[in-house]
Write an enzyme that holds these catalytic residues in place. Sequence first.
Site, PDB file in Angstrom:
ATOM      1  N   GLY A  69      21.792  -5.485 -24.378  1.00 24.78           N
ATOM      2  CA  GLY A  69      20.775  -6.260 -23.689  1.00 24.78           C
ATOM      3  C   GLY A  69      20.486  -7.613 -24.309  1.00 24.78           C
ATOM      4  CB  THR A  72      25.112  -9.978 -21.654  1.00 23.14           C
ATOM      5  OG1 THR A  72      24.880  -8.574 -21.477  1.00 23.14           O
ATOM      6  CG2 THR A  72      26.166 -10.188 -22.722  1.00 23.14           C
ATOM      7  N   GLY A 101      15.446   6.716 -29.146  1.00 23.53           N
ATOM      8  CA  GLY A 101      16.361   7.608 -29.838  1.00 23.53           C
ATOM      9  C   GLY A 101      17.796   7.122 -29.762  1.00 23.53           C
ATOM     10  CD  GLU A 135      25.721   3.010 -21.859  1.00 23.66           C
ATOM     11  OE1 GLU A 135      24.574   3.297 -21.443  1.00 23.66           O
ATOM     12  OE2 GLU A 135      26.146   1.832 -21.923  1.00 23.66           O
TER      13      GLU A 135
END
Length: 211
Positions: A69, A72, A101, A135
């Site tokens: 974040g 970009t 978390g 992720e």
Amino acid sequence: MFRRLFLFFLRALRIFLSFFFPEMADPDSTEMAGPDSTEMASFSSTLQASSSTSGPHSYSYDVFLSFRGEDTRKNFTDHLYNTLVAYGVRTFRDDEELQKGDYIKSGLSTAIQDSKIFLIILSENYATSKWCLNELVKIVECTTADDQDKRVIPVFYHVQPRDVGHQSGSFQDAFLNHEKYANQEKKEMIKKWRIALEKVAKLSGYHVDNQ
């Protein structure tokens, strides 16, 4: 300059997506132009039709955006997200700074499983975020399974693929920080992060730089 570069990226992205949604191919269109209402409506209806007939798996999202974040969000990713949505592309945008978390929550895990194409915006500080790295691991695991429909497209945003793959430059600095006082469990996680970055760096993608 940024707008022209961004529109060029969108055109290139649309050509790439046409391989998965053949009806979207537009070989005669070469000018740098934003979407008009007719084009957006056509694009949206094409995606909806393709999503319902693209195979045994019905995806909730056409595109999943993974990004850092602070690098970009207020420029490249926001423009990309808004334009994809304007074209009718069902796009999932996660913001790791809104999450609490280090571990992937079930809702996000489901969104990854229910997405077809993953745009990984690899920026200077991407590897400083444990959330982004976890992720990415989940995305790589999901796309290296038996599902042949899923695709990962890296976008090297002011970074070089070699720095991503070898964790050099800013990526090296990030990992040195991650490795400080790491216990055995975190060391195992760090290995997974490195492997995921190595795999993504080898994929064909797009380059966004100052040139």
